[in-house]
Design a protein around this motif. Structure first.
Motif, short mmCIF file in Angstrom:
data_model
loop_
_atom_site.label_atom_id
_atom_site.label_comp_id
_atom_site.label_asym_id
_atom_site.label_seq_id
_atom_site.Cartn_x
_atom_site.Cartn_y
_atom_site.Cartn_z
N ALA A 264 45.16 39.22 34.44
CA ALA A 264 43.71 39.06 34.45
C ALA A 264 43.15 39.19 35.86
N LEU A 265 43.85 38.61 36.83
CA LEU A 265 43.41 38.75 38.22
C LEU A 265 43.48 40.19 38.68
N ALA A 266 44.54 40.89 38.32
CA ALA A 266 44.67 42.29 38.72
C ALA A 266 43.52 43.12 38.17
N GLY A 267 43.13 42.86 36.93
CA GLY A 267 42.00 43.58 36.36
C GLY A 267 40.70 43.27 37.06
N ARG A 273 37.34 46.14 43.47
CA ARG A 273 37.65 47.21 44.42
C ARG A 273 36.69 48.38 44.23
N GLY A 274 36.41 48.74 42.97
CA GLY A 274 35.43 49.80 42.72
C GLY A 274 34.07 49.48 43.31
N ALA A 275 33.62 48.22 43.12
CA ALA A 275 32.33 47.82 43.66
C ALA A 275 32.36 47.82 45.19
N GLN A 276 33.47 47.37 45.78
CA GLN A 276 33.58 47.35 47.23
C GLN A 276 33.44 48.75 47.82
N GLU A 277 33.99 49.73 47.12
CA GLU A 277 33.97 51.11 47.61
C GLU A 277 32.74 51.87 47.12
N ASN A 278 31.79 51.15 46.54
CA ASN A 278 30.56 51.75 46.03
C ASN A 278 30.85 52.82 44.99
N ASP A 279 31.91 52.60 44.21
CA ASP A 279 32.26 53.50 43.12
C ASP A 279 32.09 52.73 41.82
N ALA A 282 34.08 53.69 38.71
CA ALA A 282 35.44 53.14 38.71
C ALA A 282 35.43 51.66 38.35
N ALA A 283 34.44 50.92 38.85
CA ALA A 283 34.36 49.50 38.53
C ALA A 283 34.17 49.29 37.02
N ILE A 284 33.29 50.09 36.41
CA ILE A 284 33.07 50.00 34.96
C ILE A 284 34.34 50.36 34.21
N ASP A 285 35.01 51.43 34.65
CA ASP A 285 36.25 51.88 34.03
C ASP A 285 37.30 50.77 34.07
N GLU A 286 37.48 50.15 35.24
CA GLU A 286 38.52 49.13 35.41
C GLU A 286 38.21 47.88 34.60
N ARG A 287 36.95 47.53 34.49
CA ARG A 287 36.60 46.36 33.69
C ARG A 287 36.96 46.58 32.23
N ASP A 288 36.59 47.73 31.66
CA ASP A 288 36.90 47.99 30.26
C ASP A 288 38.40 48.18 30.04
N ARG A 289 39.08 48.75 31.03
CA ARG A 289 40.54 48.86 30.94
C ARG A 289 41.17 47.47 30.86
N ALA A 290 40.70 46.57 31.71
CA ALA A 290 41.24 45.21 31.72
C ALA A 290 40.97 44.51 30.39
N THR A 323 27.18 56.33 31.58
CA THR A 323 26.42 55.42 32.43
C THR A 323 25.68 56.21 33.50
N ARG A 324 24.79 55.55 34.20
CA ARG A 324 24.06 56.22 35.28
C ARG A 324 24.97 56.53 36.45
N PHE A 325 26.20 55.99 36.43
CA PHE A 325 27.16 56.27 37.50
C PHE A 325 28.18 57.34 37.09
N GLY A 326 28.12 57.79 35.83
CA GLY A 326 29.06 58.78 35.35
C GLY A 326 29.71 58.33 34.05
N THR A 327 30.59 59.16 33.52
CA THR A 327 31.27 58.89 32.25
C THR A 327 32.54 58.08 32.51
N ALA A 328 32.75 57.05 31.68
CA ALA A 328 33.93 56.20 31.83
C ALA A 328 34.44 55.81 30.46
N PRO A 329 35.77 55.72 30.29
CA PRO A 329 36.30 55.23 29.02
C PRO A 329 35.81 53.81 28.74
N SER A 330 35.50 53.53 27.50
CA SER A 330 35.05 52.20 27.11
C SER A 330 36.22 51.38 26.58
N LEU A 331 36.00 50.09 26.41
CA LEU A 331 36.98 49.26 25.70
C LEU A 331 37.25 49.86 24.33
#
Length: 461
Positions: A264-267, A273-279, A282-290, A323-331
């Motif tokens: 859970a922490l890794a997710g 990390r995505g938010a930190q890098e202004n991506d 990627a942040a949306i992708d990683e959240r749904d992946r987690a 999303t307004r940031f691009g296409t990302a896989p959903s949960l």
């Protein structure tokens, strides 16, 4: 008081509307140009008698529809609609009581919801305190409290292995999981704690959220300096703990639980990390992946193999998120890929009424939680067709709808429906407040509510 009754006409309201919205029939609900299609659709919907969670008789036609599903995703078009929450309570009662589901998973953090699981399984603790502890105002409502109280009532006196479990699958916070791991390693491996104590402190105190004001537009590489150093320290700590668990006995229940805390922490860190890098894509992708990985863990870890998943439509759709940031896989797209037809996604839509969300204050100088409503949907919105159906509350199986050639043609296009999360922006009615879907591809079913009301926050002293 728990929220297990239908709304009344004299219920208090503090509603504020969008500039082009109104509570007084701001748009013609029945679009007569859509009447022929609406009449065909009406022949295929399952009429629902109300939102009272205690009455399940009208849901009987759904038994065949959902009989073969292993996972049912119960979406919502807003995070603050009372009727959506009541109807999801009804559907969970139906899945538990009629189809033997024994797992409820929610769009909330894993560690913070363990107190809810303790309450519904063993009756320990106060459900109001447990809801307050998950740090999601969205679920801190009378309707969700009523669901928890019913789950506890259902579980009372049953063999433990036959009781409904409740787990959060989201990955946004780090504090509770990190605190649990600090206590675990204090007993199991103090040397690791000595080496990575600072990293755990960062995670416990959640000192890794990006300062968005430090990022200068879309071309910025993200936050640097102390914030990034703390994130890197936290990532090294999680990597060390993950390595520690690689060689441990998976049959040890404490090991299995705390290994999941590390996942859970890794997710959460991947999302940050995505938010930190202004991506943000990627942040949306990683959240749904987690969320997908956390749900898979609960299904693998528990003896129960069927789950009801409570989350927003955007997460649960079977297709990728636009999303307004691009296409990302959903949960949901990950669940569809992993479980195929065993995953049944239910979306929600509404015509009029209120909901709660974070929006601008009266002076536009800040934001606050308040009641809002939307104006007319876009001209090509499926919401307009749904509102033209004479019934005001119903369930639709898209397989049944698309068996009709004319309805199949209508739905074989991207069509907007209502959709917003925690934030309400009155200047973006047809942007972030609606999402477009090819509905039969994105959802297996849909619940429509003609008139909604604001979810009722739990009153506390």
């Amino acid at each position: 008081m728990t929220d297990d009754t239908t709304p009344t006409d004299d219920a208090p309201t503090d509603e504020r509307t969008a500039p082009n919205g109104s509570t007084d029939e701001a748009w013609p609900r029945a679009d007569e140009s859509l009447r022929p299609l609406a009449d065909r659709l009406a022949e295929r919907v399952v009429r629902l008698d109300g939102t009272d969670p205690a009455d399940l008789d009208d849901l009987a036609p759904l038994e065949d529809t959902l009989a073969d599903a292993r996972i049912v995703g119960l979406g919502e078009a807003t995070h603050g609609t009372r009727e959506f929450f009541q109807l999801k309570h009804r559907l969970i009662r139906f899945l538990v009581g009629r189809l033997d589901y024994r797992l409820v998973a929610m769009e909330a953090n894993f560690a913070e919801t363990l107190a809810i699981d303790e309450y519904v399984v063993h009756g320990r603790g106060d459900p109001r305190d447990a809801l307050d502890g998950i740090r999601f105002w969205t679920w801190d409502t009378e309707a969700v409290l009523a669901l928890l109280e019913w789950l506890r009532e259902f579980n009372e006196g049953r063999p433990v292995e036959d009781r409904v479990r409740f787990y959060g699958i989201d990955a946004q916070f780090t504090g509770a999981s990190a605190e649990a791991l600090r206590e675990f390693f204090a007993e199991r491996d103090p040397a690791l704690l000595d080496e990575h104590g600072e990293g755990l402190d960062v995670l416990v105190e959640e000192r890794i959220d990006v300062d968005r004001e430090s990022i200068d537009g879309d071309d910025d590489d993200g936050a640097t300096g102390e914030t990034n150093e703390r994130l890197e320290r936290a990532e090294r700590t999680v990597d060390a703990m993950r390595t520690w668990f690689d060689d441990r006995d998976a049959t040890d229940e404490a090991v299995a639980l705390h290994r999941q805390h590390v996942r859970a922490l890794a997710g959460a860190l991947a999302n940050k990390r995505g938010a930190q890098e202004n991506d943000m894509r990627a942040a949306i992708d990683e959240r749904d992946r987690a969320m997908a990985e956390n749900l898979a863990w609960t299904l693998d870890h528990l003896p129960h193999d069927r789950a009801a998943v409570w989350a927003h439509d955007e997460h649960l759709q079977r297709t990728t998120r636009e999303t307004r940031f691009g296409t990302a896989p959903s949960l949901g797209s990950r669940l569809a890929e992993r479980y195929g037809e065993d995953y049944f996604a239910v979306g929600f839509d509404f015509a009029d009424g209120e909901f709660q969300a974070i929006g601008p204050t009266e002076d536009s100088e800040g934001r606050e939680l308040d009641a809002w409503s939307l104006g007319p949907p876009p001209e090509d919105a499926a919401t307009r067709l749904f509102a033209t159906v004479d019934e005001s509350l119903w369930f639709l199986d898209f397989a049944a709808a698309t068996a009709d050639e004319r309805l199949a043609d209508y739905f074989d296009a991207e069509r907007p429906v209502r959709s917003l999360g925690a934030i309400y922006d009155p200047d973006d009615e047809h942007g972030r407040l609606h999402d477009s879907y090819r509905l039969p591809a994105s959802f297996d079913g849909l619940v429509f509510v003609a008139e909604t009301s604001r979810a009722r926050p739990i009153e506390r002293d």
